[in-house]
Design a protein around this motif. Structure first.
Motif, short mmCIF file in Angstrom:
data_model
loop_
_atom_site.label_atom_id
_atom_site.label_comp_id
_atom_site.label_asym_id
_atom_site.label_seq_id
_atom_site.Cartn_x
_atom_site.Cartn_y
_atom_site.Cartn_z
N GLY A 136 -14.30 -12.20 62.55
CA GLY A 136 -13.09 -12.92 63.89
C GLY A 136 -14.00 -12.34 65.10
O GLY A 136 -15.18 -12.42 65.46
N ASP A 137 -13.65 -13.11 66.30
CA ASP A 137 -13.90 -13.19 67.73
C ASP A 137 -14.39 -11.67 68.22
O ASP A 137 -13.96 -10.55 68.46
N GLY A 138 -15.66 -11.24 68.23
CA GLY A 138 -16.20 -9.64 69.49
C GLY A 138 -16.49 -9.00 68.18
O GLY A 138 -16.82 -7.37 68.75
N ALA A 139 -15.79 -9.69 67.16
CA ALA A 139 -16.91 -8.32 65.63
C ALA A 139 -18.49 -8.05 66.32
O ALA A 139 -19.58 -8.88 66.93
N GLU A 140 -18.88 -6.75 66.05
CA GLU A 140 -19.90 -6.54 66.59
C GLU A 140 -20.61 -5.67 65.50
O GLU A 140 -19.61 -4.57 64.64
N ALA A 141 -21.84 -4.98 65.58
CA ALA A 141 -22.17 -4.04 64.68
C ALA A 141 -21.45 -3.27 64.88
O ALA A 141 -22.08 -2.20 65.66
N ALA A 168 -24.59 -20.73 59.13
CA ALA A 168 -24.27 -19.88 58.78
C ALA A 168 -23.86 -18.26 58.93
O ALA A 168 -22.93 -17.77 58.60
N THR A 169 -24.69 -17.91 59.99
CA THR A 169 -24.04 -17.09 61.16
C THR A 169 -22.56 -17.86 62.17
O THR A 169 -21.89 -16.98 61.84
N ASP A 170 -22.85 -18.52 62.46
CA ASP A 170 -21.38 -19.01 62.80
C ASP A 170 -19.75 -19.01 61.27
O ASP A 170 -19.09 -18.26 61.76
N ARG A 171 -19.80 -19.23 60.19
CA ARG A 171 -19.27 -18.95 59.03
C ARG A 171 -19.15 -17.52 59.43
O ARG A 171 -18.00 -17.17 58.99
N LEU A 172 -19.72 -17.03 59.60
CA LEU A 172 -19.83 -14.90 58.80
C LEU A 172 -18.85 -14.43 60.37
O LEU A 172 -17.95 -14.16 60.35
N ALA A 173 -19.27 -15.00 61.76
CA ALA A 173 -18.81 -14.47 62.50
C ALA A 173 -16.88 -15.15 62.50
O ALA A 173 -16.03 -14.72 62.82
#
Length: 126
Positions: free
Chosen positions: A70-75, A61-66
């Motif tokens: 997209g790459d480099g998405a940060e909170a 689920a975390t991988d799907r959200l990432a």
């Protein structure tokens, strides 16, 4: 088999959805069973989940959200919600607010007051 999954019921032969039913023994819960939504026929018992499966599904689920973000998405940085000197300047916190069971009043001018309203002549209760 999981709850909400679409299957062909062996009892009625129709395409149906699996529903979870709690089995009781008197007032105690004895377990859960899968049943057909249409005929109520028993389809079996749910399998016990293992700790490894839930951790693996959480990782997926975390991988799907990432991959969605997209790459480099940060909170984003969290907002500062700590109260300041103007916090709570509502009529209900004012000295002039008069609680009344039918209509809250402002003691300063005798008019109806909104407990969550704001006033320019606010004086904090002590």
């Amino acid at each position: 088999m999981r709850a909400g999954e679409s299957v062909v019921c062996p009892h009625c032969g129709a395409r149906t959805v699996v529903k979870t039913k709690t089995v009781t023994d008197g007032w105690r819960v004895a377990g859960t069973r899968f049943v057909c939504v249409l005929c109520g026929g028993e389809l079996g018992a749910p399998e016990k989940e293992q700790g490894g499966e839930s951790a693996a599904s959480a990782k997926r689920a975390t991988d799907r959200l990432a991959s969605l973000l997209g790459d480099g998405a940060e909170a984003a940085a969290k907002a500062d919600l700590s109260p300041d000197e103007n916090y709570g300047r509502f009529c209900r916190n004012c000295v002039h607010f008069l609680e009344h069971p039918f209509r809250p009043l402002c003691d300063r001018d005798g008019k109806a007051a909104d407990p969550m309203g704001e006033c320019g002549e606010f004086t904090r209760k002590r």
